[in-house]
Scaffold this motif. Structure first.
Motif, PDB file in Angstrom:
ATOM      1  N   GLY A  44       0.801  -1.213   0.000  1.00 22.51           N
ATOM      2  CA  GLY A  44       0.000   0.000   0.000  1.00 22.51           C
ATOM      3  C   GLY A  44       0.833   1.263   0.000  1.00 22.51           C
ATOM      4  O   GLY A  44       0.315   2.363  -0.146  1.00 22.51           O
ATOM      5  N   ASN A  45       2.140   1.125   0.163  1.00 21.62           N
ATOM      6  CA  ASN A  45       3.054   2.256   0.140  1.00 21.62           C
ATOM      7  C   ASN A  45       3.911   2.129  -1.119  1.00 21.62           C
ATOM      8  O   ASN A  45       4.692   1.195  -1.241  1.00 21.62           O
ATOM      9  N   PRO A  46       3.787   3.050  -2.071  1.00 23.04           N
ATOM     10  CA  PRO A  46       4.523   2.894  -3.330  1.00 23.04           C
ATOM     11  C   PRO A  46       6.042   2.896  -3.156  1.00 23.04           C
ATOM     12  O   PRO A  46       6.759   2.366  -3.994  1.00 23.04           O
ATOM     13  N   ILE A  47       6.523   3.457  -2.065  1.00 20.10           N
ATOM     14  CA  ILE A  47       7.967   3.473  -1.832  1.00 20.10           C
ATOM     15  C   ILE A  47       8.460   2.083  -1.447  1.00 20.10           C
ATOM     16  O   ILE A  47       9.588   1.704  -1.750  1.00 20.10           O
ATOM     17  N   LEU A  48       7.610   1.278  -0.792  1.00 18.46           N
ATOM     18  CA  LEU A  48       7.992  -0.054  -0.335  1.00 18.46           C
ATOM     19  C   LEU A  48       7.459  -1.167  -1.229  1.00 18.46           C
ATOM     20  O   LEU A  48       7.887  -2.317  -1.109  1.00 18.46           O
ATOM     21  N   ALA A  49       6.505  -0.852  -2.095  1.00  9.38           N
ATOM     22  CA  ALA A  49       5.816  -1.878  -2.887  1.00  9.38           C
ATOM     23  C   ALA A  49       6.768  -2.613  -3.828  1.00  9.38           C
ATOM     24  O   ALA A  49       7.723  -2.039  -4.346  1.00  9.38           O
ATOM     25  N   THR A  50       6.481  -3.891  -4.038  1.00  6.04           N
ATOM     26  CA  THR A  50       7.208  -4.704  -5.023  1.00  6.04           C
ATOM     27  C   THR A  50       6.163  -5.286  -5.971  1.00  6.04           C
ATOM     28  O   THR A  50       5.865  -4.700  -6.999  1.00  6.04           O
ATOM     29  N   TRP A  51       5.554  -6.400  -5.576  1.00 10.68           N
ATOM     30  CA  TRP A  51       4.533  -7.004  -6.436  1.00 10.68           C
ATOM     31  C   TRP A  51       3.278  -6.146  -6.517  1.00 10.68           C
ATOM     32  O   TRP A  51       2.490  -6.285  -7.441  1.00 10.68           O
ATOM     33  N   GLY A  52       3.091  -5.203  -5.602  1.00  8.01           N
ATOM     34  CA  GLY A  52       1.940  -4.317  -5.622  1.00  8.01           C
ATOM     35  C   GLY A  52       2.088  -3.148  -6.584  1.00  8.01           C
ATOM     36  O   GLY A  52       1.147  -2.386  -6.797  1.00  8.01           O
ATOM     37  N   THR A 107      14.608  12.175  20.282  1.00 11.50           N
ATOM     38  CA  THR A 107      15.692  11.491  19.594  1.00 11.50           C
ATOM     39  C   THR A 107      15.102  10.394  18.729  1.00 11.50           C
ATOM     40  O   THR A 107      14.243   9.645  19.181  1.00 11.50           O
ATOM     41  N   VAL A 108      15.568  10.311  17.525  1.00 14.15           N
ATOM     42  CA  VAL A 108      15.124   9.256  16.611  1.00 14.15           C
ATOM     43  C   VAL A 108      16.197   8.186  16.578  1.00 14.15           C
ATOM     44  O   VAL A 108      17.363   8.469  16.315  1.00 14.15           O
ATOM     45  N   VAL A 109      15.799   6.947  16.869  1.00 14.29           N
ATOM     46  CA  VAL A 109      16.711   5.811  16.833  1.00 14.29           C
ATOM     47  C   VAL A 109      16.222   4.864  15.745  1.00 14.29           C
ATOM     48  O   VAL A 109      15.085   4.398  15.796  1.00 14.29           O
ATOM     49  N   GLU A 110      17.066   4.609  14.759  1.00 13.39           N
ATOM     50  CA  GLU A 110      16.672   3.736  13.653  1.00 13.39           C
ATOM     51  C   GLU A 110      17.118   2.310  13.966  1.00 13.39           C
ATOM     52  O   GLU A 110      18.271   2.065  14.300  1.00 13.39           O
ATOM     53  N   CYS A 111      16.163   1.383  13.889  1.00 14.33           N
ATOM     54  CA  CYS A 111      16.434  -0.025  14.140  1.00 14.33           C
ATOM     55  C   CYS A 111      16.306  -0.779  12.831  1.00 14.33           C
ATOM     56  O   CYS A 111      15.249  -0.747  12.208  1.00 14.33           O
ATOM     57  N   ILE A 112      17.367  -1.452  12.422  1.00 16.25           N
ATOM     58  CA  ILE A 112      17.338  -2.199  11.165  1.00 16.25           C
ATOM     59  C   ILE A 112      17.436  -3.679  11.485  1.00 16.25           C
ATOM     60  O   ILE A 112      18.323  -4.115  12.198  1.00 16.25           O
ATOM     61  N   SER A 113      16.476  -4.468  10.957  1.00 14.05           N
ATOM     62  CA  SER A 113      16.544  -5.917  11.123  1.00 14.05           C
ATOM     63  C   SER A 113      16.505  -6.545   9.741  1.00 14.05           C
ATOM     64  O   SER A 113      15.729  -6.135   8.892  1.00 14.05           O
ATOM     65  N   HIS A 114      17.352  -7.509   9.537  1.00 15.81           N
ATOM     66  CA  HIS A 114      17.406  -8.192   8.242  1.00 15.81           C
ATOM     67  C   HIS A 114      16.617  -9.477   8.369  1.00 15.81           C
ATOM     68  O   HIS A 114      16.940 -10.344   9.162  1.00 15.81           O
ATOM     69  N   ASN A 115      15.539  -9.587   7.599  1.00 16.07           N
ATOM     70  CA  ASN A 115      14.645 -10.741   7.664  1.00 16.07           C
ATOM     71  C   ASN A 115      14.582 -11.383   6.286  1.00 16.07           C
ATOM     72  O   ASN A 115      14.045 -10.814   5.354  1.00 16.07           O
ATOM     73  N   LYS A 116      15.149 -12.571   6.169  1.00 17.08           N
ATOM     74  CA  LYS A 116      15.165 -13.318   4.913  1.00 17.08           C
ATOM     75  C   LYS A 116      15.774 -12.444   3.821  1.00 17.08           C
ATOM     76  O   LYS A 116      16.895 -11.993   3.929  1.00 17.08           O
ATOM     77  N   SER A 117      15.041 -12.182   2.752  1.00 20.20           N
ATOM     78  CA  SER A 117      15.607 -11.423   1.639  1.00 20.20           C
ATOM     79  C   SER A 117      15.204  -9.951   1.668  1.00 20.20           C
ATOM     80  O   SER A 117      15.508  -9.216   0.756  1.00 20.20           O
ATOM     81  N   THR A 118      14.496  -9.519   2.722  1.00 14.74           N
ATOM     82  CA  THR A 118      14.076  -8.118   2.778  1.00 14.74           C
ATOM     83  C   THR A 118      14.736  -7.430   3.957  1.00 14.74           C
ATOM     84  O   THR A 118      15.166  -8.058   4.908  1.00 14.74           O
ATOM     85  N   GLU A 119      14.808  -6.144   3.895  1.00 12.27           N
ATOM     86  CA  GLU A 119      15.359  -5.358   4.985  1.00 12.27           C
ATOM     87  C   GLU A 119      14.226  -4.551   5.588  1.00 12.27           C
ATOM     88  O   GLU A 119      13.537  -3.828   4.892  1.00 12.27           O
ATOM     89  N   ASN A 120      14.024  -4.707   6.888  1.00 14.60           N
ATOM     90  CA  ASN A 120      12.950  -3.988   7.569  1.00 14.60           C
ATOM     91  C   ASN A 120      13.558  -2.868   8.395  1.00 14.60           C
ATOM     92  O   ASN A 120      14.538  -3.063   9.092  1.00 14.60           O
ATOM     93  N   ARG A 121      12.948  -1.712   8.324  1.00 13.33           N
ATOM     94  CA  ARG A 121      13.403  -0.573   9.115  1.00 13.33           C
ATOM     95  C   ARG A 121      12.260  -0.061   9.957  1.00 13.33           C
ATOM     96  O   ARG A 121      11.130  -0.009   9.504  1.00 13.33           O
ATOM     97  N   SER A 122      12.565   0.272  11.184  1.00 15.84           N
ATOM     98  CA  SER A 122      11.555   0.891  12.029  1.00 15.84           C
ATOM     99  C   SER A 122      12.212   2.043  12.774  1.00 15.84           C
ATOM    100  O   SER A 122      13.415   2.060  12.964  1.00 15.84           O
ATOM    101  N   VAL A 123      11.405   2.981  13.182  1.00 21.02           N
ATOM    102  CA  VAL A 123      11.917   4.152  13.883  1.00 21.02           C
ATOM    103  C   VAL A 123      11.261   4.226  15.237  1.00 21.02           C
ATOM    104  O   VAL A 123      10.052   4.047  15.366  1.00 21.02           O
ATOM    105  N   LYS A 124      12.064   4.447  16.263  1.00 24.61           N
ATOM    106  CA  LYS A 124      11.536   4.618  17.620  1.00 24.61           C
ATOM    107  C   LYS A 124      11.793   6.062  18.033  1.00 24.61           C
ATOM    108  O   LYS A 124      12.867   6.596  17.844  1.00 24.61           O
ATOM    109  N   MET A 125      10.770   6.669  18.562  1.00 22.42           N
ATOM    110  CA  MET A 125      10.887   8.041  19.054  1.00 22.42           C
ATOM    111  C   MET A 125      11.126   7.997  20.562  1.00 22.42           C
ATOM    112  O   MET A 125      10.414   7.301  21.274  1.00 22.42           O
ATOM    113  N   GLN A 126      12.127   8.703  21.012  1.00 20.74           N
ATOM    114  CA  GLN A 126      12.402   8.810  22.438  1.00 20.74           C
ATOM    115  C   GLN A 126      12.366  10.274  22.832  1.00 20.74           C
ATOM    116  O   GLN A 126      12.901  11.105  22.120  1.00 20.74           O
ATOM    117  N   SER A 127      11.721  10.553  23.939  1.00 22.50           N
ATOM    118  CA  SER A 127      11.714  11.952  24.376  1.00 22.50           C
ATOM    119  C   SER A 127      12.352  12.063  25.737  1.00 22.50           C
ATOM    120  O   SER A 127      12.595  11.118  26.416  1.00 22.50           O
TER     121      SER A 127
END
Length: 127
Positions: A44-52, A107-127
């Motif tokens: 649903g996000n064109p920046i992340l979409a592949t088969w979509g 503070t924005v902390v970027e967490c990167i996890s590598h899952n199979k053949s894709t790379e997942n990124r998430s952002v945690k906000m800390q105040s």
């Protein structure tokens, strides 16, 4: 066996090999369904979409591309049609998030996890 599921059953079943097998199968199926759901959401996000991207191209009435065209090329066409601005930087995120905190700092902390053949990124906000 799953440590998530083991606490859902009575203690006398926790040593059973059959129970371990059943819970292992449940966890495996559950993980596959979660992965599938997250993949569908990403489409649903064109920046992340592949088969979509095909659906994005159809919805935006873009002319067809030759089969085998790279995802990056197709994605660029979709984003150009949508006229989506560049991604936000972590510093800009901190500034925006800071407006919602008492100290006006975040503070924005970027967490990167590598899952199979894709790379997942998430952002945690800390105040």
């Amino acid at each position: 066996m799953s440590q998530r599921l083991i606490f859902l059953i009575p203690p006398y079943y926790r040593k059973s090999k059959i129970t371990h097998g059943i819970l292992g199968a449940i966890e495996s199926e559950s993980d596959r369904r979660v992965d599938f759901a997250l993949d569908v959401i990403q489409q649903g996000n064109p920046i992340l979409a592949t088969w979509g991207l095909t659906e994005w191209e159809n919805q935006l009435k873009l002319p067809p591309v030759p089969e085998g065209t790279a995802f990056e090329t197709r994605r660029a066409r979709v984003l150009t049609r949508l006229n989506i601005p560049p991604l936000i930087t972590p510093k800009e995120m901190e500034k925006i998030a800071g407006e919602f905190t008492k100290t006006k700092q975040a503070t924005v902390v970027e967490c990167i996890s590598h899952n199979k053949s894709t790379e997942n990124r998430s952002v945690k906000m800390q105040s």
